[in-house]
Design a protein around this motif. Structure first.
Motif, PDB file in Angstrom:
ATOM      1  N   ARG A 132      40.492 -14.702  -6.653  1.00 53.49           N
ATOM      2  CA  ARG A 132      40.893 -14.995  -5.267  1.00 53.49           C
ATOM      3  C   ARG A 132      40.125 -14.143  -4.281  1.00 53.49           C
ATOM      4  N   VAL A 133      39.871 -12.873  -4.617  1.00 54.09           N
ATOM      5  CA  VAL A 133      39.083 -11.993  -3.740  1.00 54.09           C
ATOM      6  C   VAL A 133      37.667 -12.528  -3.592  1.00 54.09           C
ATOM      7  N   VAL A 134      37.070 -12.982  -4.680  1.00 57.35           N
ATOM      8  CA  VAL A 134      35.707 -13.520  -4.643  1.00 57.35           C
ATOM      9  C   VAL A 134      35.660 -14.771  -3.776  1.00 57.35           C
ATOM     10  N   ARG A 135      36.581 -15.697  -4.025  1.00 60.90           N
ATOM     11  CA  ARG A 135      36.577 -16.940  -3.255  1.00 60.90           C
ATOM     12  C   ARG A 135      36.851 -16.687  -1.777  1.00 60.90           C
ATOM     13  N   LYS A 136      37.749 -15.764  -1.489  1.00 57.06           N
ATOM     14  CA  LYS A 136      38.076 -15.453  -0.096  1.00 57.06           C
ATOM     15  C   LYS A 136      36.888 -14.826   0.620  1.00 57.06           C
TER      16      LYS A 136
END
Length: 189
Positions: A132-136
């Motif tokens: 989620r951190v990467v996609r965000k």
């Protein structure tokens, strides 16, 4: 009697809760990963790779000593297959396989980012949180990075991958790294 015991527990000046036995309490030791610096990003990395690397370096779920961003190196080709002519009436069984993907210059991705989650957190949602951190971090990049659809399944095998078009991000558990990337070209691990 019950009021008295609750009141005495509430006014206690001890920093530990009432249910913790001091005989079993272990002192907290700061992690050695927090004191070790993160491997720098190469200066020729594209901006999305630098952004992902910087976002991952702030993640509390990662073992920062394993965060690596590298340009992908073409794999070495294996030995050629021995040539064998066709056999039988139908002329089948020849070993000419045609052209290989190793003959095409370049690979699928030009850059690879790899990181390992802390041991013991992989089955508690750490891999999904890091994804989620990467996609965000990639949502607001200009020009837009082509991201695949979100996966609603939990990562049961300890490995998640985010395809960014020209680069890839691998989030691994320790077991998955040892199983799938044991002889990897990333010698920093």
């Amino acid at each position: 009697m019950l009021r008295f015991s609750l009141r005495s527990l509430a006014t206690s000046s001890s920093p530990r809760p009432w249910f913790v036995d001091p005989a079993f309490e272990q002192p907290r030791i700061p992690s050695s990963a927090a004191s070790q610096p993160v491997a720098p990003v190469p200066h020729d990395a594209p901006p999305p790779v630098k952004l992902v690397h910087e976002a991952l370096s702030r993640s509390p779920h990662l073992d920062l000593t394993t965060l690596v961003s590298r340009q992908t190196v073409d794999p070495r080709p294996g030995p050629p297959l021995p040539r064998r002519g066709p056999q039988g009436r139908r002329q089948r069984g020849a070993t000419y396989a045609g052209e290989s993907s190793f003959e095409v210059p370049g690979g699928i991705w030009r850059w690879t980012v790899m990181a390992q989650v802390k041991e013991g957190t992989e089955n508690r949602g750490a891999i999904e949180s890091v994804v989620r951190v990467v996609r965000k971090s990639l949502v607001a990049v200009e020009p837009p990075v082509p991201l695949g659809p979100k996966s609603k399944r939990r990562m049961e095998n300890g490995w998640a991958m985010v395809d960014g078009g020209d680069f890839v991000v691998h989030i691994l558990s320790r077991e998955a790294r040892a199983k799938y990337f044991a002889q990897d070209r990333f010698t920093v691990w």
